[in-house]
Enzyme design. Sequence first.
Site, mmCIF file in Angstrom:
data_model
loop_
_atom_site.group_PDB
_atom_site.id
_atom_site.type_symbol
_atom_site.label_atom_id
_atom_site.label_comp_id
_atom_site.label_asym_id
_atom_site.label_seq_id
_atom_site.Cartn_x
_atom_site.Cartn_y
_atom_site.Cartn_z
ATOM 1 N N SER A 48 75.325 40.652 -40.980
ATOM 2 C CA SER A 48 74.616 40.497 -39.709
ATOM 3 C C SER A 48 73.198 41.028 -39.809
ATOM 4 O O SER A 48 72.913 41.979 -40.546
ATOM 5 C CB SER A 48 75.376 41.221 -38.597
ATOM 6 O OG SER A 48 75.535 42.575 -38.916
ATOM 7 N N HIS B 39 73.513 53.284 -39.978
ATOM 8 C CA HIS B 39 73.788 53.936 -38.698
ATOM 9 C C HIS B 39 72.620 54.783 -38.235
ATOM 10 O O HIS B 39 72.607 55.282 -37.125
ATOM 11 C CB HIS B 39 75.047 54.796 -38.811
ATOM 12 C CG HIS B 39 76.227 53.988 -39.226
ATOM 13 N ND1 HIS B 39 76.786 54.083 -40.467
ATOM 14 C CD2 HIS B 39 76.922 53.036 -38.574
ATOM 15 C CE1 HIS B 39 77.782 53.236 -40.564
ATOM 16 N NE2 HIS B 39 77.886 52.583 -39.437
#
Length: 782
Positions: free
Chosen positions: A454, A715
């Site tokens: 993605s 993250h």
Amino acid sequence: MALHNLGYPRIGDFRELKFTLEAYWKGEKSLQELEAQAREIRYQNFQTQIKAGVELIPVNDFAYYDQVLNMSTLLGVIPKRFRQENFDVEVAFRMARGRAPSDDGHGCCAGHGHDTCESKADYAGAMKKWFDTNYHYIVPELEDDTEFTITDTRLFDEVAEALVLKQDASNIDFKPVLVGPVTYLYLAENKGTEIPKLSRLPALLEVYAQILQRLATQGVEWVQIDEPILVLELEAEWQNAFKEAYQTLAQSPAKLLLATYFETLGDNLGLACQLPVAGLHYDGLRGAKQLDEVIEQYPAGKVLSIGLVDGRNIWKADINDAIEQLQEAKAKFGDNLWIAPSCSLLHVPVNLEVETKLNPELKNYLSFAKQKLGEIKLLNDALHDKADKKSLEDNRQVLAAKANSKLIHNEQVQARLAKLDDIPLTRDEPYAVRAILQVARFDLPLFPTTTIGSFPQTQEIRQARRRFKNGEIDELEYIEAMQAEIRDVCERQERIGIDVFVHGEPERNDMVEYFGEQLDGYAFTQFGWVQSYGSRCVKPPIIFGDVSRPLPMTVNWSTYAQSQTDKIMKGMLTGAVTMLQWSFVRNDQTRETTCNQIALALRDEVLDLEAAGIHMIQIDEAALREGLPLKKSDWDDYLYWAVNSFRLTTSGVQNDTQIHTHMCYSEFNDIIQAVAKMDADVITIETSKSQMKLLDAFVDFQYPNEIGPGVYDIHSPNIPTVEQMVDLIQKAAKNIPVERLWVNPDCGLKTRGWKETEPALVNMVEAAKILKKQFEEKIQSA
Ligand code: GLN
Ligand code: ZN
């Protein structure tokens, strides 16, 4: 007392708690407003349970964030970095979310349990999965100077709040729920201290005793004390800890109902039966294998609570069967046989009534938390010969209809499944041979660069998807919007200089939902939310029937993307185990069977992609590890069929088609053999946060195929530097032959923005170039 509940969802019918919490965190709502919302939810939950006829109602099953975190603040287990003079609820939120108010510290890919980022000064506590559920708790931190002392008094406030209701309804009572001391200690982790955890037990018990004393003084009779670690395979020292703990707590004036769930008691059965408590709750579904033994061995005269209504799944219970199963227990325990769901209802959606779009036949087979209360009531009534005969007959008919339903059973899928043995689970040639053919086909440089699938999901992408879903734009417009996005990411990858492209997954809102929506046998609810952690909820799809694939699911997107570039375009699928793991599944066949059905559908997709010219295909198995059973002795069985489902998905491709897999976690030590047996040509994993230490498992095992150890942590919004990544790749290259190394981020980039993604990838490509040069020089001079 006979009918009780172990816990009720606290999110509200429409996730009211989530929205209020998030508004509070943003400063848009006051603490008073948040508290009012919480009181309202608790009040409604009490009313729902009272109306349903529950006689002993749980308290302290409410939490703003997490019930284990509530235990930590109650016990005074507050990490140094958050301690302050007087406890307030903000301290609890900081423990869960770190100091920065806008970031919950857990913005990870799918909310499925990542460690926290410890670079922040006041980083959040680590999150872990609560046993084999999709719920995450905040890991208690034990430090050198941790002292147990009652600190947060919300428990007692909530008990007082509940006991007021008792005055209006004399036939009900309330039962505070606590995480038991042994489970609490077991789940806690030492932080910068060597003090053996179990040496802290006596001090911990002292505080538990004070808590119980205080509850008794408030007028509490029963306390539910959850000790789910009793279903794990415990070492002797932990078994002994149980004896010590409950001998000590036996002095307490409160009656203890020891609750276990999620599995059989295994070797701990005798131990659990001997503990000096007033009663035991046992999960009769997941613990079915030992139910008879429990009934036989648990001492008569004590309370035995049995759960045969599933707190982990969404199907209507078979009440008539449950009645039969409980006859012996009824004869032995009489009024001391209590009825409850199998575990807390926290793990199922709240209310089926609010669903308006489900197929009515399917809806008739389902039961959410609120409906499950009705089921335990019916079961309890039946055991007291008070049940409405018609309700029992209705239940029988629903289950019979389900067993024969055309909606659920698909002959074609069954026929295909019956011939599963005809499909070879091995690729034609071993990796060593395939690798040579693949090098010839793809002609990639050393240290090839790629991404995990993605790309940033921008406002525009989300909006286009939403508008298409709501019918505001037609399919053609939607496809054009997505294709424009695909063109854009192709151009960006070209500019950045990435070797193996992806199409960016703009059409996917979620890696499971996207596929589930296109497969037969899957259903989606409107409001079937379940808490995952904090304010974060997930809405797992329901696999209700035989799974099949009416049409290709990704081929158009992937071939369109391939048509936009001469570079290699990697196809992108979610694997069968992950599809299974993040869904509610059928209870009328094994997980293995359901998994194989999904794998067959994915196998067709893989072969269609290949036929359409996509020769590199990644199959994500993000959830392979979390599917591991609670008992280690069951791991091999699980890994066997889980690995085979991957092989079933992939074994049909040609030797020079390259299969990738991706797993976004880092603990591979105990499953590395199974991972190797999947025989993917390339695996990409998460390693950057541990500075490649986690590669050790692959090195020690001499993992034979190609690896892309993640070189930067997606993250974090930080942009990794070229040097940092060169350093990491060099570390990896010390141990893994360079011909087998890939360079890629840790996970998908959908939660990031382009602002940080593009420079990060530019640096990553630069790092790969530097390495390539270094190693080519080395090879030449050798
Ligand atoms: N291909 C998926 C993505 O990039 C993988 C996500 C995941 O593993 N959680 O988003
Ligand atoms: Zn991932």
